[in-house]
Design an enzyme around this catalytic site. Structure first.
Site, PDB file in Angstrom:
ATOM      1  N   ASP A  83      45.995  34.277  47.925  1.00  0.00           N
ATOM      2  CA  ASP A  83      46.351  35.696  47.974  1.00  0.00           C
ATOM      3  C   ASP A  83      47.716  35.815  47.307  1.00  0.00           C
ATOM      4  O   ASP A  83      48.686  35.177  47.744  1.00  0.00           O
ATOM      5  CB  ASP A  83      46.477  36.171  49.426  1.00  0.00           C
ATOM      6  CG  ASP A  83      45.140  36.460  50.081  1.00  0.00           C
ATOM      7  OD1 ASP A  83      44.106  36.159  49.475  1.00  0.00           O
ATOM      8  OD2 ASP A  83      45.142  36.968  51.219  1.00  0.00           O
ATOM      9  N   HIS A 139      43.807  27.289  48.289  1.00  0.00           N
ATOM     10  CA  HIS A 139      42.464  26.718  48.261  1.00  0.00           C
ATOM     11  C   HIS A 139      42.103  26.243  46.855  1.00  0.00           C
ATOM     12  O   HIS A 139      42.661  26.709  45.866  1.00  0.00           O
ATOM     13  CB  HIS A 139      41.456  27.761  48.735  1.00  0.00           C
ATOM     14  CG  HIS A 139      41.618  28.132  50.186  1.00  0.00           C
ATOM     15  ND1 HIS A 139      40.618  27.974  51.112  1.00  0.00           N
ATOM     16  CD2 HIS A 139      42.668  28.641  50.874  1.00  0.00           C
ATOM     17  CE1 HIS A 139      41.030  28.377  52.304  1.00  0.00           C
ATOM     18  NE2 HIS A 139      42.286  28.791  52.173  1.00  0.00           N
ATOM     19  N   SER A 243      55.830  31.347  48.293  1.00  0.00           N
ATOM     20  CA  SER A 243      56.320  30.706  47.076  1.00  0.00           C
ATOM     21  C   SER A 243      55.372  30.943  45.912  1.00  0.00           C
ATOM     22  O   SER A 243      54.808  32.022  45.776  1.00  0.00           O
ATOM     23  CB  SER A 243      56.536  29.211  47.311  1.00  0.00           C
ATOM     24  OG  SER A 243      57.261  28.655  46.238  1.00  0.00           O
TER      25      SER A 243
END
Length: 275
Positions: A83, A139, A243
């Site tokens: 995201d 992921h 980050s």
């Protein structure tokens, strides 16, 4: 801002922030602080795997998993790893990546891989910025085999917009972890880039690789034999605070997909990268 940031003990500050946000105080404190944190950053509590009252600290809430099915895996060859907001997406020409307008950085310095030119020169890269609002687990964007990991110690500069536009070679200076995945189109690199208050990078498949730990910070290259199977949507690791992830794709990916990418700018983990 630059002068202040330069003199701050960024590693120690990051560890201190880590201790504070992971402090397990009274349950009422955890509930109140998490609720306030979620309100301030407009976090959707309905997406979290557990009710917010079950997390013992802001830090544990920050790396929360999502409810099953909240981020279905796209059916394209590659999906987005986090995201995030895509800040850069360009071909890798002349062994150079773009940090911001007028600022570039070198592929070899960034990866510290002597074979990086063979793998990714002529390929394609994407930079994903994760803000505190975002889900902070990363992921796998592809199906393949994890062949090796490089831990590269470095600084912990902020990676916000001001820093990316004013700190030369920011991503090559900051601490980072490169996870290499072999695919049917060649090697894909997933690079976790640390930052101030974000030095604690953790890998889900190898707990021996962690960022910003006490003691000497030494470059580490770890090869896996046998390799570790992974697939699109499988969890690779997490940031203990927000980050950046830089994705490196080989030339064959660029030739096949570069003209047909879904680049957001705001994207969700596991959504299709290729239209």
């Amino acid at each position: 801002m630059s002068a202040i940031t330069r003199i701050l003990p960024k590693r120690r500050l990051s560890r201190l922030v880590g201790h504070i946000v992971h402090w397990r105080g009274p349950s009422w404190w955890a509930k109140a602080s998490i609720r306030a944190f979620a309100w301030f950053y407009n976090i959707n509590l309905e997406e979290a795997e557990k009710p917010y009252s079950e997390y013992p600290s802001i830090g544990e809430f920050f790396v929360r998993r999502l409810k099953v099915g909240r981020r279905p895996v796209g059916d394209s060859w590659a999906v987005h790893p986090a995201d995030s907001r895509i800040t850069q997406a360009y071909p890798i020409d002349d062994g150079t990546l773009i940090q911001a307008k007028g600022l570039n950085y070198r592929l070899d310095e960034f990866t510290q891989d002597p074979d990086c030119t063979k793998k990714w020169a002529g390929g394609f890269f994407l930079t994903y910025y994760l803000c505190p609002t975002d889900y902070h687990r990363v992921h796998s964007p592809v199906d393949g085999e994890i062949t090796n990991v490089r831990y590269m110690p470095g600084q912990l500069w902020p990676v916000n917009e001001w820093s990316t536009h004013n700190v030369p070679n920011l991503f090559s200076v900051n601490e980072r972890v490169l996870v290499e995945i072999e695919t049917d189109l060649g090697p894909v690199g997933v690079v976790f880039v640390g930052a101030t208050n974000v030095g604690h990078i953790c890998l889900s498949f190898d707990e021996t690789i962690q960022g910003n730990q006490k003691g000497p910070h030494i470059f580490k290259h770890k090869e896996y034999e046998p390799t570790i199977q992974t697939h699109k949507g499988a969890e690779l690791g997490m940031f203990r605070m927000g980050s950046t992830v830089v994705m490196l794709y080989p030339p064959s990916f660029r030739q096949k997909f570069a003209e047909n990418l879904d680049l957001g700018p705001v994207v969700r983990v596991n959504s299709s990268l290729v239209k």
